[in-house]
Design an enzyme around this catalytic site. Structure first.
Site, short mmCIF file in Angstrom:
data_model
loop_
_atom_site.label_atom_id
_atom_site.label_comp_id
_atom_site.label_asym_id
_atom_site.label_seq_id
_atom_site.Cartn_x
_atom_site.Cartn_y
_atom_site.Cartn_z
N CYS A 17 0.78 -7.99 4.83
CA CYS A 17 0.39 -6.60 4.61
C CYS A 17 -0.98 -6.51 4.27
O CYS A 17 -1.65 -7.43 4.17
CB CYS A 17 1.52 -5.91 3.81
SG CYS A 17 2.91 -6.03 4.33
N ASP A 18 -1.31 -5.49 4.11
CA ASP A 18 -2.85 -4.97 4.14
C ASP A 18 -3.98 -5.83 3.96
O ASP A 18 -4.97 -6.20 4.67
CB ASP A 18 -3.10 -3.40 3.64
CG ASP A 18 -2.16 -2.36 4.57
OD1 ASP A 18 -1.28 -2.80 5.10
OD2 ASP A 18 -2.61 -1.21 4.34
N LYS A 19 -3.86 -6.13 2.58
CA LYS A 19 -5.13 -6.95 2.46
C LYS A 19 -4.99 -8.39 2.33
O LYS A 19 -5.93 -9.27 1.99
CB LYS A 19 -5.26 -6.71 0.49
CG LYS A 19 -5.59 -5.20 0.47
CD LYS A 19 -6.47 -4.37 1.64
CE LYS A 19 -6.50 -3.05 1.38
NZ LYS A 19 -4.96 -2.41 1.68
N GLU B 59 -6.85 5.00 -0.35
CA GLU B 59 -6.45 5.58 0.88
C GLU B 59 -5.85 6.99 0.65
O GLU B 59 -5.32 7.15 -0.38
CB GLU B 59 -5.33 4.85 1.47
CG GLU B 59 -5.91 3.27 2.01
CD GLU B 59 -4.84 2.45 2.91
OE1 GLU B 59 -5.12 1.63 3.63
OE2 GLU B 59 -3.56 2.87 2.47
N SER C 239 -5.33 5.41 5.33
CA SER C 239 -4.10 4.41 5.68
C SER C 239 -4.32 4.34 7.33
O SER C 239 -4.77 5.41 7.91
CB SER C 239 -2.87 4.88 5.37
OG SER C 239 -2.05 4.30 5.90
N CYS D 66 4.73 -2.20 8.31
CA CYS D 66 5.39 -0.92 8.74
C CYS D 66 4.93 -1.07 10.30
O CYS D 66 3.79 -1.30 10.71
CB CYS D 66 4.70 0.19 8.14
SG CYS D 66 4.98 0.19 6.32
N ASP E 141 0.78 -1.28 0.21
CA ASP E 141 0.17 -0.03 -0.07
C ASP E 141 0.87 1.34 -0.04
O ASP E 141 0.44 2.09 -0.56
CB ASP E 141 -0.98 0.14 1.10
CG ASP E 141 -2.27 -0.69 0.90
OD1 ASP E 141 -2.04 -1.65 -0.02
OD2 ASP E 141 -3.26 -0.46 1.46
#
Length: 557
Positions: free
Chosen positions: A119-121, A442, A468, A191, A78
């Site tokens: 990570c995100d998804k 985002e 985000s 992160c 992202d």
């Protein structure tokens, strides 16, 4: 065993010949086949260590008597996708991840799965697949990044984006920005703040699909390798006991996850992902319940970007289980639910002690008596809007100011950096929702620009897009209905007075009903921005943000 369909009996001789081509032995085929879903690639920092995590999982599976078989899942970073056309694809990959995992798992009839996201998804996408497939499954993530250090202070990716804003405001030199650039992302891993990836990895623990430490053990620690081996061994126990995702992810388990979400101060993206996962389990998780849970759940953590502590600090303080143990002191959790450890929530957390009351506030001394996320409603967001309350400056919890209206993120960024946004303004960014974006981008660049320009305590931002987990400030996203389908956010005009009252869960713009109807009569839907490829199909199928941006087959007229 489920895998007998591809390996047992004379009719499966052709299948076995293909396993022979892969180098499998008879001994391996006599054991359960455990699919290892590997999100590894070379473009996502949170995934650069997943090859080692997967090797450890495989060893754990083999030690416990299974045959591990690895297959991939895609992933988008992202941060690298932020602020340009690439971000339109980020949320959309969640469904690709779920669909492709379902396809491979069903086609090859695995007995169980170990999912290795970070990570995100990937985390919500794989949890969606787990719920859909409902075969024994466990999640083990790659772990969070260590915080960077600049001038002796811990820093993370959100600091980097805000440094760009500070440079544009003339308060930071190019050399200082470069120092941040070289230091804030200090290691592999997701992160280092309580951003979306870490939020979802922590909630995987809270909902019962990950083992202790899944959300907090840093990626660079050898303890993460040991966790992966334990996950590999544990899946064989789940298979033997036939403990499946829908046994774990019950409606009460989602309420546990929301409660922990409020205590941790997670990313607002959890308000998209939890409903989407629940949809795969088979029930509707109305995010309005978040306010009910928030009202009785104190906010115990202020991790970056809300405060000066990071995932490594939460880990040293006792992690997610220590937070849950604090919550349980006031009976805020369902403790009799089964989890991927093979034990109940209560058994998991009973010996988890809060080792640092500065990182995890004791239940009787919270940052606030209510949770970290609030769901807002009003004539600007008739269905919902979502804000990370724990990351809002106190003076911005109630704000009123003129609308500055932009029909895309790029126009808003240009105006902020050009100094056209003044203290008191309310920036409105629309046509960035699930359909309108498409992909519900985002808005980390504009929120960071506002912070970096020194406007964080005087300017609010409202969007039908999303934020985000690294965003902070009075940022209200997920406004539903979105502009692309004629939601009221499409009717806001430059200069309209917008009133935000986060404590009272309201967001309104001050126009009469008559004026609103007159504007609605003039409004015309816009042509889709993208008419070919995956995003065109996504636009046609995606629902609104308040429903988790899930995909549905459009109803015929």
């Amino acid at each position: 065993m489920r895998s007998d369909a591809v390996k047992k009996g004379i009719q499966q001789a052709p299948h076995r010949s293909l396993f022979n081509a892969l180098g499998f032995t008879k001994e391996e085929l006599h054991k359960p086949l455990i699919g290892i879903v590997n999100s590894y690639n070379e473009i996502v920092p949170g995934h650069m260590n997943l090859d080692k995590i997967v090797d450890a999982v495989k060893m754990g599976v083999a030690m416990a008597g299974g045959t591990p078989v690895e297959f991939p899942a895609i992933a988008v970073c992202d941060g690298i996708a932020m602020g340009h056309q690439g971000m339109k694809y980020s949320l959309a990959t969640r469904d690709l991840i779920a669909d492709s995992t379902e396809a491979v798992a069903m086609a090859h009839q695995f007995d169980a799965l170990v999912m290795v996201p970070n990570c995100d998804k990937n985390v919500p996408g794989l949890l969606m697949a787990a719920a859909r497939l409902n075969i024994p499954t466990i999640i083990v993530s790659g772990g969070p990044m260590l915080a960077g250090r600049v001038n002796g202070s811990k820093r993370s990716l959100s600091s980097m984006f805000e440094a760009v804003g500070a440079y544009n405001a003339g308060t930071m030199t190019e050399e200082e920005v470069e120092e941040y650039e070289n230091k804030v992302c200090a290691s592999c891993g997701s992160c280092s703040g309580m951003y979306t990836a870490n939020s979802m990895n922590c909630l995987a623990e809270a909902i019962g699909m990950g083992l202790k430490g899944n959300g907090t053990i840093p990626a660079a620690y050898s303890e993460r390798i040991r966790l992966a081996k334990r996950a590999g061994m544990k899946i064989m126990e789940l298979l033997e006991k036939d403990i499946r995702p829908r046994d774990i992810m019950t409606e009460k388990a989602f309420y546990n996850a929301l409660t922990v979400d409020m205590a941790l101060g997670c990313s607002t993206n959890t308000m998209l992902h939890l409903p989407a996962i629940a949809n795969e389990v088979g029930f509707e998780l109305n995010i309005d319940v978040a306010n009910e849970i928030s009202e009785k759940t104190p906010n115990l953590c202020h991790l970056a970007p809300a405060g000066p502590t990071y995932m490594e600090d939460l880990n040293e303080a006792g992690g997610v289980y220590a937070v849950m143990n604090e919550l349980n002191k006031k009976g805020l959790l369902y403790t009799d639910l089964i989890t991927a450890s093979g034990k109940t929530v209560g058994e998991n957390i009973k010996n988890s002690i809060n080792l640092d009351p500065e990182v995890i506030r004791p239940i009787d001394n919270p940052y606030s008596k209510t949770g970290g996320i609030a769901v807002l409603k009003g004539n600007l967001a008739p269905d919902t809007g979502v804000v990370k309350r724990s990351a809002v400056a106190p003076e911005m919890l109630k704000h009123e100011g003129p609308a500055r209206v932009f029909d895309c993120e790029e126009d808003a960024i240009d105006a902020i950096f050009a100094g056209k946004i003044k203290a008191g303004d309310v920036v409105v960014i629309r046509y960035e929702g699930p359909k309108g974006g498409p992909g519900m981008r985002e808005m980390l660049n504009p929120t960071s620009a506002i912070m970096g320009m020194g406007l964080g305590s005087s300017v609010a931002l409202i969007t039908d897009g999303r934020f985000s987990g690294a965003s902070r400030g009075a940022c209200i996203g997920h406004v539903s209905p979105e502009a692309a389908v004629g939601g009221n956010i499409a009717l806001v005009e430059e200069g309209d007075i917008i009133s935000i009252d986060i404590d009272n869960k309201s967001v309104n713009f001050k126009v009469t009903e008559e004026e609103l109807e007159a504007r609605r009569a003039k409004w015309q839907p816009r042509k889709p921005k993208i008419t070919t490829g995956y995003l065109a199909r996504y636009t046609a199928m995606v629902t609104s943000g308040n429903r988790g941006a899930i995909l549905e087959i459009p109803k015929s007229e």
